[in-house]
Design an enzyme around this catalytic site. Sequence first.
Site, mmCIF file in Angstrom:
data_model
loop_
_atom_site.group_PDB
_atom_site.id
_atom_site.type_symbol
_atom_site.label_atom_id
_atom_site.label_comp_id
_atom_site.label_asym_id
_atom_site.label_seq_id
_atom_site.Cartn_x
_atom_site.Cartn_y
_atom_site.Cartn_z
ATOM 1 N N ASP A 345 -0.399 -30.226 29.953
ATOM 2 C CA ASP A 345 -0.126 -31.376 29.225
ATOM 3 C C ASP A 345 -0.590 -30.920 27.551
ATOM 4 O O ASP A 345 -1.148 -30.020 27.356
ATOM 5 C CB ASP A 345 -0.477 -32.845 28.610
ATOM 6 C CG ASP A 345 -0.256 -33.969 28.086
ATOM 7 O OD1 ASP A 345 0.985 -34.391 27.522
ATOM 8 O OD2 ASP A 345 -0.724 -34.167 26.963
ATOM 9 N N GLU A 374 3.257 -27.463 28.129
ATOM 10 C CA GLU A 374 4.043 -27.541 26.606
ATOM 11 C C GLU A 374 3.221 -26.834 25.437
ATOM 12 O O GLU A 374 2.502 -26.935 25.764
ATOM 13 C CB GLU A 374 3.609 -29.418 26.509
ATOM 14 C CG GLU A 374 4.200 -30.135 27.395
ATOM 15 C CD GLU A 374 4.031 -31.480 26.455
ATOM 16 O OE1 GLU A 374 5.404 -32.413 26.285
ATOM 17 O OE2 GLU A 374 2.881 -31.478 26.465
#
Length: 660
Positions: A345, A374
């Site tokens: 993340d 990400e």
Amino acid sequence: MQLKNIFVSALALLGIHGQMEAAPSTGGEGKDLFREIVYSAKQTVFNLNAPTAVDAVTGATSQSAGRSPHVTLRIYDRGEGGKAVKTVRMKKSGDNRWTATVGGDLKGKFYTFDTSHGETAGVFARAVGVNGRRGAIIDLRDTDPDGWAQDVRPALKSAADLVIYEMHHRDFSIDASSGLEHKGKFLALTEPRAIAHLRALGVNAVHILPSFDYASVDETRLSQPQYNWGYDPLNYNVPEGSYSTDPYDPVVRIREFKQMVQSLHRAGIRVILDVVYNHTFDIDGSGFQRTWPDYYYRKTADGKYSDGSGCGNETASERPLMRAFMLESMKYWATEYHIDGFRVDLMGVHDIETMNLIQHELTELDPTLFIYGEGWSAGTCAYPLDKLAVKAHTLQMPGIAAFSDDMRDALRGPFSDDSKGAFLAGLPGEEESLKFGIVGGIAHPQVDMSRVNYDKQPWAAEPTQQISYVSCHDDMCLVDRLRASIPGIAQDELVRLDLLAQTAVFTAQGIPFMLSGEEMLRDKKGVHNSFNSPDSINHLDWNNLTRYPQVFDYYSRLIQLRKNHPAFRLGTAERVRRHLRFLDAQPCVVAYALENLQGIDAWNDIIVVLNANRQPTVVTLPEGSYTVVCSDGRIDEQGLRTLPGGRVTVAAQSALILHK
Ligand code: CA
């Protein structure tokens, strides 16, 4: 090598260099750094990394209210409530390390470390009580389900072969229509109906949204519906209690998580964990802060906590202990829980060096462990941008993949405005961005980067560094976005565009990724950020499988087409540049050939045409004897019809795939 230096730095910080090197059985120097309890039936040894005098980072002493720094170990009978049954003053065992040994069999007891900043389960609890505020003393071997020693990862030759299904436990199983017994639980994924669904769809990797212990759901009130995506980490190395059948018994959540992995593995499905090391639920209550104030967090030049996560704080992966923590945590999930990969993340909050170290170490552990993340942060980080693991730096991180927002937004429209459409809405201008996604984010002579939406340079060295997708848990799901960006869209048009979107994703050279429920035409009633929306918004409606049978049928055939044909997953940039050639096409049409595939694929030449126009379009193909395998919302690998090439009509808002 580099890695050694990381642990040397961390160990030096703790003043325990000699002792660690004298522990040869660990299989890695880092392993013992965060071993906060070592249980045996005879005694339990407790360790904690915390400053013993002066804070190594800030230079401040950790004195509070005039007291000398100290750590007290508290033993409890229960995971919450009640008084400690034993308190033990921990001793210094290094410059910034504390230890205590308690005799007797403590199995079934709970514990906290009480520093001058409050009680905590530590930073690396491996078992916890309800709501995760106390660590639990268990024998991890008691958590292994039958046959766990025989559990093996499903084979994976190349990351290009992955077909990833991103899911939330509660979305997937909570609705009555799921027919599943263990609603909202890890165990749902052990049930035949769930496994049969995933197998019929054809995905071979399930990416589970945060499934470590997070803070926002009260595990003592599970009779009341509560929902959260789980991006609020409390204990990084323990499964979340609300997904277990009994959050009070620390063994249960661990065993059930393992049962889930075992069941998916038996079905040939790998398990990818969403990890959220970039921030903690809060600062004051976190194990990081309570053990070593301000060490694990970045601050801005003016002394405030930096907020690159958009969640109030940001961790400091570049600091030796945080770096070692992330590495040891992922290794722990990969070994203790047999996790097969990690979705990082806000990877752009972490530094490049840390990500490369982790990738290197996980590859040593098992070369099929796969990391993607990400490639952005949610705010400005208090660390130099040129050292952060953002998407543009993917080239500096071999073997790590990033999500292609270029491709996603080329298809559905920009993340910043739900009402704006793009290729799928029949708006010209995003063809080049889509082409960039189709090649897998690599340099390709026919992709003009100056016309790509976000990136002006290719960011992937290999197509396996790109996650191809059109929707994920963030933002609107595909159906909602199509409705929001194409006012008045008719139902049949919605279905056509949904299928077209996924055809672009699943035939592209990156790694295909889909949001759970798209195969049953899910919607979220237009809610964009549904992180704590009720089940009525987030749940999958399994009745849609009978309402829209053509959607599941198409998805499963599309995935099978990819799996049966290596041409769609060439795996290397060199092969993509050699075999993938774009064809001339009208606006809102992208057409390409996968050619000269002898020795690679049973089909020698494949042509893919994606037509987002509301009208049929004509493409000119070389003469030949073609077999059409996908046309106008239908897929049949055996062939729908044959075509002689030349001028070929492609139906509105659909894909045409043919081969010769
Ligand atoms: Ca929790």
